[in-house]
Design a protein around this motif. Structure first.
Motif, short mmCIF file in Angstrom:
data_model
loop_
_atom_site.label_atom_id
_atom_site.label_comp_id
_atom_site.label_asym_id
_atom_site.label_seq_id
_atom_site.Cartn_x
_atom_site.Cartn_y
_atom_site.Cartn_z
N GLY A 201 0.81 -1.21 0.00
CA GLY A 201 0.00 0.00 0.00
C GLY A 201 0.84 1.25 0.00
O GLY A 201 2.04 1.23 0.27
N PHE B 246 -0.29 3.91 1.95
CA PHE B 246 -0.43 4.37 3.33
C PHE B 246 -0.18 5.88 3.40
O PHE B 246 0.64 6.36 4.19
N PRO C 128 -1.38 6.49 6.70
CA PRO C 128 -2.02 5.30 7.28
C PRO C 128 -3.31 5.67 8.02
O PRO C 128 -3.40 6.74 8.62
N HIS D 81 -6.24 0.63 6.88
CA HIS D 81 -4.94 -0.01 6.69
C HIS D 81 -4.59 -0.89 7.88
O HIS D 81 -4.09 -2.01 7.71
#
Length: 363
Positions: free
Chosen positions: A10, A12, A15, A19
């Motif tokens: 990912g 992020f 984040p 996630h």
């Protein structure tokens, strides 16, 4: 089903709870998990920060992190582009594990999870693809951090919170304004109810220093104390520590009663020059309290009326010289508070500046 090695990939950016749910789900289903944190050079949140925030939120021994820079263009219909992305991800895996590793399952909330898993020869595991459990995405957070504040971890909140500092000469109403400004926003309720203010650590340190001196000599006075640059460095470090701790649990706004910038001017006042440490300026707005509308009150901890105006002028000059965004507040306490609230509202209305990722969809 239990898997050996799970993979999560990912951006992020930044984040969020979705996630974290994805990573935790993989950790529960696998003997070990590698999270490839893939950031593009054009993105404004550093890769190191994203990785550090994720490591803090996922300290499990079985969860490992492999940060990579992925500047490959986005084209899910291109086999060549897919191949280049996967090679970047495999490079991250090799950098972490030292050799090629087998992936048993790829965990994803995105539609391309199936193709990603196929290219790793792994099982595709979809985790909340409809965002029904956690209605949040990186795009949504970047577009409206305030509206999605509850989905952010303490470390991300600390990084994103708008930090406003109240500074000024002695007996100019800094503490009163800092406390009242935080209270005014907390009174709005909702996400703002947790608005915090950070008191001045230097005052606490001074009180403790004098108390220690009076253990040796009961007649010791404030003016008898001797100071060193190392003490000012310590005060700066502790002030930053208090501030960062408060930002982790605050609303999108944190109000600070002084900061490292102000401490360097007090170092200049007592010792000359500045402390031999860099001043990490992470603040968004400085509010300077005027001395002309506030009568001097000697509470036993202040230098006195004689230097108050000179210190005010020094603050004003240095704020301007450093090009720091600042506001001078004047008038009664109520008028000062109104001016400060208006300035902070303008700051918040400008929002948060995230550079665009390489794709409109989040990895």
């Amino acid at each position: 089903m239990r898997y050996g090695h799970g993979l999560v990939i990912g951006k992020f950016y930044p984040p969020h709870a979705g996630h974290h749910h994805l990573i935790d789900t993989a950790a529960e289903a696998c003997e070990r998990v590698t999270v490839v944190v893939a950031a593009a050079s054009v993105e404004s949140v550093p890769l190191a920060d994203r990785t550090a925030w994720l490591r803090e939120a996922h300290p499990q021994a079985r969860v490992n992190f492999a940060p990579v820079v992925d500047d490959v263009e986005i084209d899910y219909g291109s086999d060549e582009v897919w191949t280049r992305h996967v090679e970047v991800f495999r490079h991250g895996l090799r950098q972490y594990w030292g050799d090629e590793v087998e992936i048993d399952a790829v965990f994803s909330s995105e539609g391309y999870g199936e193709e990603l898993a196929r290219r790793f020869g792994a099982v595709a595991v979809a985790v909340d693809p409809g965002r029904e459990r956690l209605p949040v995405s990186g795009t949504a957070v970047r577009g409206d951090p305030v509206g999605h504040w509850g989905f952010l971890s303490p470390a991300v909140r600390a990084a994103l919170a708008k930090r406003v500092v109240v500074v000024g000469a002695e007996s100019s109403g800094t503490t009163t304004l800092a406390r009242d400004l935080a209270a005014a926003f907390a009174a709005r309720g909702g996400v703002w109810a947790d608005t915090r203010w950070v008191p001045e650590y230097g005052r606490t340190y001074c009180e403790e220093k004098l108390a220690a001196a009076r253990q040796e000599d009961p007649s010791a006075r404030l003016e008898d104390l001797e100071w060193s640059s190392e003490e000012f460095t310590l005060i700066i470090d502790r002030q930053l520590g208090w501030e960062d701790a408060a930002a982790r649990v605050s609303s999108p706004l944190l109000v600070c009663d002084t900061d490292a910038f102000a401490t360097t001017l007090w170092h200049e006042r007592y010792l000359g020059g500045v402390p031999p440490v860099p001043v990490r300026a992470r603040h968004d707005l400085w509010i300077l309290t005027d001395v002309r509308d506030v009568p001097f009150e000697q509470d036993g901890w202040r230098d006195g009326e004689k230097i108050r105006h000179a210190m005010h002028d020094r603050f004003a000059a240095e704020l301007a010289a450093r090009g720091l965004s600042h506001l001078l507040v004047q008038g009664t306490p109520a008028e000062r508070l109104a001016q400060a609230v208006s300035a902070v509202d303008e700051l918040l209305a400008r929002g948060w500046a995230f550079s665009d990722p390489l794709t409109a969809a989040d990895l």
